[in-house]
Write a protein that holds these residues in place. Structure first.
Motif, mmCIF file in Angstrom:
data_model
loop_
_atom_site.group_PDB
_atom_site.id
_atom_site.type_symbol
_atom_site.label_atom_id
_atom_site.label_comp_id
_atom_site.label_asym_id
_atom_site.label_seq_id
_atom_site.Cartn_x
_atom_site.Cartn_y
_atom_site.Cartn_z
ATOM 1 N N UNK A 16 12.773 -37.950 -47.438
ATOM 2 C CA UNK A 16 12.643 -38.521 -46.442
ATOM 3 C C UNK A 16 12.127 -39.818 -46.455
ATOM 4 N N UNK A 17 11.020 -40.210 -47.482
ATOM 5 C CA UNK A 17 10.718 -41.484 -47.799
ATOM 6 C C UNK A 17 11.951 -42.566 -47.991
ATOM 7 N N UNK A 18 12.796 -42.010 -48.983
ATOM 8 C CA UNK A 18 14.024 -42.881 -49.419
ATOM 9 C C UNK A 18 15.143 -43.161 -48.155
ATOM 10 N N UNK A 19 14.939 -41.900 -47.387
ATOM 11 C CA UNK A 19 16.084 -42.180 -46.295
ATOM 12 C C UNK A 19 15.408 -43.162 -45.181
ATOM 13 N N UNK A 20 14.221 -43.221 -45.189
ATOM 14 C CA UNK A 20 13.499 -44.165 -44.217
ATOM 15 C C UNK A 20 13.790 -45.570 -44.694
ATOM 16 N N UNK A 21 13.661 -45.864 -46.086
ATOM 17 C CA UNK A 21 13.874 -46.795 -46.621
ATOM 18 C C UNK A 21 15.180 -47.674 -46.496
ATOM 19 N N UNK A 22 16.083 -46.770 -46.394
ATOM 20 C CA UNK A 22 17.780 -46.979 -46.462
ATOM 21 C C UNK A 22 18.230 -47.116 -45.006
ATOM 22 N N UNK A 23 17.672 -46.260 -44.222
ATOM 23 C CA UNK A 23 17.993 -46.271 -42.627
ATOM 24 C C UNK A 23 17.059 -46.734 -41.613
ATOM 25 N N UNK A 24 15.816 -46.932 -41.909
ATOM 26 C CA UNK A 24 14.847 -47.416 -41.176
ATOM 27 C C UNK A 24 14.257 -46.391 -40.663
ATOM 28 N N UNK A 25 13.332 -46.405 -39.848
ATOM 29 C CA UNK A 25 12.610 -45.498 -38.977
ATOM 30 C C UNK A 25 11.266 -45.261 -39.634
ATOM 31 N N UNK A 26 10.887 -45.496 -40.885
ATOM 32 C CA UNK A 26 9.622 -45.605 -41.458
ATOM 33 C C UNK A 26 8.599 -46.795 -41.435
ATOM 34 N N UNK A 27 7.625 -46.814 -42.104
ATOM 35 C CA UNK A 27 6.785 -47.754 -42.243
ATOM 36 C C UNK A 27 7.486 -48.968 -42.904
ATOM 37 N N UNK A 28 7.056 -50.107 -42.784
ATOM 38 C CA UNK A 28 7.800 -51.349 -43.238
ATOM 39 C C UNK A 28 7.586 -51.253 -44.687
ATOM 40 N N UNK A 29 8.759 -51.501 -45.482
ATOM 41 C CA UNK A 29 8.788 -51.601 -46.822
ATOM 42 C C UNK A 29 9.119 -52.837 -47.342
ATOM 43 N N UNK A 30 8.412 -53.061 -48.663
ATOM 44 C CA UNK A 30 8.618 -54.469 -49.327
ATOM 45 C C UNK A 30 9.092 -53.977 -50.702
ATOM 46 N N UNK A 31 9.889 -55.129 -51.116
ATOM 47 C CA UNK A 31 10.374 -55.061 -52.592
ATOM 48 C C UNK A 31 9.621 -55.802 -53.353
ATOM 49 N N UNK A 32 9.213 -55.333 -54.394
ATOM 50 C CA UNK A 32 8.387 -56.013 -55.675
ATOM 51 C C UNK A 32 8.965 -56.031 -56.799
ATOM 52 N N UNK A 33 9.745 -56.745 -57.571
ATOM 53 C CA UNK A 33 10.341 -56.692 -58.654
ATOM 54 C C UNK A 33 11.583 -55.708 -58.818
ATOM 55 N N UNK A 34 11.934 -55.401 -57.435
ATOM 56 C CA UNK A 34 13.200 -54.424 -57.505
ATOM 57 C C UNK A 34 12.524 -53.123 -57.117
ATOM 58 N N UNK A 35 11.247 -53.015 -56.810
ATOM 59 C CA UNK A 35 10.577 -51.538 -56.607
ATOM 60 C C UNK A 35 10.151 -51.694 -55.235
ATOM 61 N N UNK A 36 10.126 -50.687 -54.685
ATOM 62 C CA UNK A 36 9.615 -50.285 -53.096
ATOM 63 C C UNK A 36 8.280 -50.108 -53.134
ATOM 64 N N UNK A 37 7.584 -50.731 -52.257
ATOM 65 C CA UNK A 37 6.042 -50.554 -52.017
ATOM 66 C C UNK A 37 5.919 -50.786 -50.524
#
Length: 57
Positions: A16-37
């Motif tokens: 679910x979390x990774x689906x949000x990060x790729x399709x939207x719909x979840x909390x705002x995601x930031x990329x830090x050094x290639x990692x999701x935060x």
């Protein structure tokens, strides 16, 4: 917070979390050094926006 921490906090799967990060719909995601935060304030803001206030109390 990491995706794992977010999943645990919200009680959802990592899928679910990774689906949000790729399709939207979840909390705002930031990329830090290639990692999701996720910033805790962004998570809380998103929760406030999607909370159903019709439940009474």
């Amino acid at each position: 917070m990491t995706p794992e921490e977010l999943a645990e906090y919200l009680g959802v799967s990592m899928y679910c979390v990774y689906s949000w990060s790729s399709r939207g719909g979840g909390p705002k995601v930031i990329h830090v050094g290639g990692r999701l935060r996720y910033r805790p304030d962004d998570v809380e803001e998103w929760l406030d926006a999607v909370t159903d206030d019709r439940g009474g109390g």
